[in-house]
Design an enzyme around this catalytic site. Structure first.
Site, PDB file in Angstrom:
ATOM      1  N   GLY A  37      27.405  54.150  22.511  1.00 28.36           N
ATOM      2  CA  GLY A  37      26.310  55.077  22.700  1.00 28.36           C
ATOM      3  C   GLY A  37      25.131  54.789  21.797  1.00 28.36           C
ATOM      4  N   GLY A  91      24.945  51.033  20.200  1.00 24.04           N
ATOM      5  CA  GLY A  91      26.171  50.251  20.127  1.00 24.04           C
ATOM      6  C   GLY A  91      26.913  50.369  21.440  1.00 24.04           C
ATOM      7  N   ASP A 135      35.004  47.528  10.653  1.00 23.29           N
ATOM      8  CA  ASP A 135      33.830  47.039  11.370  1.00 23.29           C
ATOM      9  C   ASP A 135      32.651  46.877  10.414  1.00 23.29           C
ATOM     10  OD1 ASP A 135      32.436  46.118  13.549  1.00 23.29           O
ATOM     11  OD2 ASP A 135      31.884  48.099  14.296  1.00 23.29           O
ATOM     12  N   LYS A 179      24.498  60.371  16.706  1.00 17.03           N
ATOM     13  CA  LYS A 179      25.127  59.351  17.545  1.00 17.03           C
ATOM     14  C   LYS A 179      25.746  60.041  18.755  1.00 17.03           C
ATOM     15  CE  LYS A 179      28.214  55.399  17.538  1.00 17.03           C
ATOM     16  NZ  LYS A 179      28.998  54.463  16.716  1.00 17.03           N
TER      17      LYS A 179
END
Length: 1011
Positions: A708, A705, A828, A724
């Site tokens: 990262g 994304g 989101d 992540k």
């Protein structure tokens, strides 16, 4: 004398006593009224559960008339205003215990329930604003009991059914707002009885059935403003509209009106604004001599024919003229170019011809000039930016010739220059390249000459100059073009090498340099092109090998290096990129084609490279195993001794290197352990060393994304976690990290089977690692849109799985919205943030935590690279108001993707999947025709159609028109059990009353970890 004196003394006693009695009685009455109103106000505060914004409402000697929400007249409360205060309770039923209330304003809250008929007790009420809330049900038929109202605003709610005819009995009304509701019944002719009405807003009532404009409305001879756009109006505009003598502002756009524009409309002397675009009006534009006050006229997107009337040139106050997207022909009257007040001239997409009036911009302060897609000839008017106000020049797809006006070179206000596909020639005015506000230059398909400048305005994001006669080299100053996203310079006469400086543009997504005369090798250091999607360099004279760094461009999807002189082998890494389109034909490449390219999809990608061979005949190349292999025994014998010696030396060197590397590795590992900090939120079966010492390399990436990459990391024999890694180019500030970790800790306490578990956070001064549970089937978008090499080609999610996934994701969001205190808004929601385990159970992931670590300037950069266009609710994009309804909108887009198989950004360059779906509904398209062919099975068709319609409802423009996640989940569960039927009689909206019925509350079942 004594008698007289005595008489004089005694006479005033009775009146004085009466006065004193009345005075004290009035004072007592006033004090009593004050105390009563004070008690009612404190009761209101208690009813609203003591919201923080009423912290100053306290029992005290200070007058409540000083409270900002209160206005008093003669010491009595007459006005109560609680605007935009996040109220979520129903209106207090005892509100009218404030007997003197004339003004009530509760707009822009979240007030639920039906219209509060308790307000009928406010006998003096003149002003009532309940707009932008979540009221449901019908407006009551006896609303005429509010007889004193002069202002009534109920817009932006979920009111349904008919607009009651009794509104026509509110004779004192001057302003009536009934916009953006769910009305699905009649629009009453009785509104024409409101003889004092000056403003009527009834726009964006999408659910009204096809409705003719009631002729009775033309009786409103005091009406100044009438807006009824986007409300499914059909039929002709009544000729009697000319009777509305006070009309100043008319907007009937985006309806289904037909017929001609009535002549009477332009006989109105007070008329200043007319919007009647996006209808089916036809015929010629009538004369407009009498409408001398007209300032704005929009008749676009109709079927108007004939010429632009010369009379328009007499409208001296006209500032905005939009006639685009019609079938107008002939020339533009010279007099329009001399209108003294004109700022916006918009006539694109017509059949207009001739030269443009030369006076445009010389007399008026022109800001917008849009004449594209016509047949204009001659030069552009030279004074378009005479007053330095021109923002946009759109003149593409015409037959214009000559040079660009020299004045554009000093036009600092200009933002967009779109003149492609004309016969324009000459050099670009020198100052234009560095114009302060210019962001887009599209001048392709002309005959321009000259060279590219060393400097370019840093705001320019798109530079399209293809199909011209530009020459010379790409200047070294190209490295300063930092915000370029699209650079299209194909089909020109550029030469020289492709400079290394061009590779330093971080936001470049499209680079087209094909059909030029570039020479030399490709730049090898291109790692900054992380956003590059399309690279086309075909038909040049480039040489050298394909740089290995191309394989590091993770976003690259199209690569065309054909018709050059490129040599060497095809890098294996290139085959692993899974490019959609690659063309390396007509070069000097040699060696074996990587097996990943051995399919019909690349049949023409490698032709005319005599040195290439393939293992199969599918690529129409020489077969590798058909080449004779000649023995070279003499060479082998001669070199045997040398090779043996080299092997021995290399072995010794390798042993020494290994020893040194082990020491360095152990030392670095100890440093890593000391510098990293682990914050745990779950019981862990691994340590921070398992994470920070792991190999987070490219082949372990399972997602990425804007902030990262996400890696699959092994933490045991057969256990994995998802890590992540949040990138940062700076040392993370201590305050920022503390705030971030506090927020992470809150979200780590969200425990639900349909929400991805956040296990821990591992951090150091410039990096953060978020560790989640690992889910085997990755993200939903990879399955829907075949975006992953981990998913076998041809794998399709059947409908039962899709519905199961939708229910799971809805359960997760429902828990966040309705069971968390305070509610958690994801912000989101999208298919790439819905992850799937081995049994296709959906889990909502990625709460955008990384965004908290970005500075505003970094956020702006990231949004340009990694936006989520197509999922963002309109109000979230335009304001800072955030509530659960933005998640409902995004989830609606997910439902549309599940049912149509299309991506969220499906549509043209200006629209998304949500807008595309709404447009099909408005056009009456058969829903079955636009569903995903992969899941169109007869036994599920009704179910799929229902979920598509639910997705459309969730993406309503107005937040109040969207259902809650609890209601969405209920429908999904009912669909799953085949118990929901949405009728077709009134289209997608039949289910809305059911959605908004309060009996649905507390009937939704979802499951937590505890279950």
């Amino acid at each position: 004398m004594k008698k007289l004196t005595s008489s004089c003394v005694k006479m005033p006693i009775l009146p004085l006593l009466s006065f004193l009695f009345l005075f004290f009685a009035h004072s007592h009455s006033h004090s009593l009224l004050y105390d009563q109103e004070h008690a009612v106000l404190l009761k209101i505060k208690q009813y609203l559960q003591n919201p923080p914004f009423l912290h100053h409402w306290i029992p005290s000697n200070s007058s409540h008339c000083t409270w900002p929400e209160i206005r008093c007249t003669n010491g009595s409360v007459t006005s109560l205003t609680m605007y935009n205060t996040n109220i979520t309770q129903t209106l207090p039923p005892f509100l009218c215990d404030l007997k003197s209330l004339t003004h009530i304003d509760f707009q822009l809250n979240f007030i639920p329930g039906e219209f509060p008929t308790s307000l009928y007790n406010c006998s003096k009420l003149e002003y009532l604003d309940l707009s932008q809330n979540t009221f449901v049900g019908r407006i009551p038929d006896d609303i005429h009991h509010l007889a004193s109202l002069s202002f009534l605003s109920l817009g932006g709610n979920n009111f349904s059914g008919d607009i009651p005819a009794s509104i026509g009995r509110l004779k004192q009304l001057r302003s009536l707002y009934l916009h953006q509701c769910l009305f699905n019944g009649s629009f009453p002719a009785e509104i024409g009885n409101l003889s004092n009405l000056e403003l009527l807003h009834a726009f964006s009532n999408h659910m009204l059935p096809p409705t003719k404009l009631p002729s009775s409305l033309t009786q409103l001879n005091k009406l100044k403003v009438f807006h009824m756009f986007e409300s499914n109006l059909v039929g002709e505009i009544p000729e009697t509209i000319g009777h509305m003598v006070a009309l100043e502002n008319l907007d009937l756009s985006k309806n289904g009106l037909s017929g001609q524009i009535p002549n009477g409309l332009f006989m109105l002397k007070n008329l200043s604004i007319v919007y009647i675009y996006k209808n089916r009006l036809s015929g010629d534009i009538p004369g407009v001599v009498e409408a001398f006050n007209l300032t704005e006229l929009d008749l676009s997107e109709n079927n108007l024919t004939g010429k632009i009337p010369d009379d328009l040139g007499k409208l001296s106050k006209l500032t905005y003229l939009c006639l685009s997207m019609n079938q107008l022909s002939g020339t533009v009257p010279e007099s329009i170019g001399r209108l003294p007040s004109l700022t916006d001239f918009i006539v694109f997409l017509n059949n207009l011809s001739g030269t443009l009036p030369p006076d445009f911009g010389r007399i008026s302060k022109l800001e917008t000039f849009q004449v594209a897609s016509n047949s204009f000839t001659g030069r552009l008017p030279k004074n378009l930016c005479y007053y330095g106000r021109l923002v946009g020049l759109t003149a593409y797809d015409n037959n214009l010739s000559g040079e660009l006006p020299e004045s554009l070179g000093s036009c600092s206000s200009l933002q967009n220059l779109w003149v492609q596909n004309n016969e324009l020639s000459g050099n670009i005015p020198s100052g234009l390249w560095t114009s302060l506000n210019l962001s887009s230059i599209m001048i392709n398909e002309n005959k321009f000459t000259g060279q590219l400048p060393e400097r370019l305005n840093e705001n320019i994001s798109e530079l399209s100059i293809s199909y011209n006669q530009f020459s010379g080299i790409i200047p070294l100053g190209v490295s300063s073009w930092k915000n370029i996203v699209v650079f299209n310079a194909s089909h020109n006469l550029f030469n020289g090498s492709i400079p290394l400086e061009l590779t330093s543009l971080p936001h470049l997504t499209i680079l087209l340099l094909d059909h030029n005369q570039f020479t030399g090798p490709l730049p090898s250091d291109i790692v900054s092109w992380k956003s590059l999607i399309n690279l086309d360099l075909n038909h040049n004279q480039l040489s050298g090998e394909i740089p290995l760094a191309i394989a590091q461009l993770s976003a690259l999807n199209i690569l065309d290096l054909s018709e050059n002189r490129i040599s060497g082998q095809i890098p294996l890494q290139l085959a692993l990129m899974r490019l959609t389109n690659i063309n390396l034909s007509s070069n000097n490449l040699v060696g074996r084609i990587p097996s990943e390219f051995e399919n019909l999809g690349f049949a023409s990608s490698f032709l005319n490279n005599p040195g290439l061979c393939a293992d199969t005949a599918v690529l129409n190349l020489i077969l590798c195993n058909s080449k004779p292999q000649r023995a070279r025994t003499d060479t082998r014998s001669a070199s045997h001794v040398i090779i043996t010696s080299l092997v021995v030396a290399a072995s010794l060197l390798a042993l020494l290197s290994s020893f040194l590397m082990i020491r360095v590795y152990r030392k670095r590992k100890q440093e890593l352990k000391r510098s990293w900090k682990l914050t745990s939120f779950q019981r862990l079966s691994f340590t921070k060393a398992n994470i920070v010492s792991s190999s987070m390399s490219e082949h372990n990436i399972i997602g990425s994304g804007g902030f990262g990459a996400v890696y699959r990391v092994g933490v045991g024999d057969s256990n994995y976690v998802a890590v992540k890694k949040i990138r940062s180019n700076r040392k993370l500030e201590e305050k920022l990290v503390s705030s971030f970790l506090a927020e992470v800790e809150i979200l780590s306490n969200i425990r639900h089977n349909n929400i991805v578990k956040l296990l821990c956070c591992v951090s150091k001064e410039d990096s953060l690692l978020l560790v989640y549970e690992y889910l085997e089937n990755h993200s939903l978008d990879r399955w829907l849109h075949n975006k992953s090499k981990q998913i076998a080609p041809g794998s399709v999610l059947d409908w039962p799985k899709r519905l199961h996934i939708a229910i799971g994701a809805a359960q997760g969001l429902c828990y966040m919205h309705h069971d968390c205190l305070p509610p958690v808004v994801h912000r989101d929601v999208k298919t790439s943030n819905i992850l799937l385990d081995s049994k296709f159970n959906a889990k909502v992931a990625d709460f955008g935590l990384a965004m908290m670590l970005m500075k505003p300037e970094e956020l702006a950069t990231m949004s340009a690279v990694a936006g989520t266009f197509g999922y963002i609710a309109p109000e979230y994009a335009q304001t800072t108001r955030v509530n659960e309804k933005i998640d409902v909108y995004s989830f609606g887009v997910v439902l549309l993707e599940l049912t149509t198989g299309k991506e969220a950004n499906h549509g043209d360059e200006y629209s998304s999947l949500a807008e595309w779906s709404w447009r099909h509904i408005e056009l009456g398209t058969d829903v079955e025709d636009i569903l995903d062919k992969e899941i169109k099975e007869a036994c599920y068709m009704d179910e799929i159609c229902n979920i598509f319609k639910l997705g459309v409802m969730c993406t309503a423009t107005l937040p109040a028109s969207r259902p809650s996640m609890k209601e969405v989940l209920k429908i999904l569960l009912n669909c799953s059990s085949n118990s929901l039927t949405i009728g077709e009689k009134n289209g997608i909206y039949d289910s809305v009353p059911l959605l908004k019925n309060s009996k649905w509350e507390n009937q939704v079942e979802y499951y937590t970890d505890d279950d």
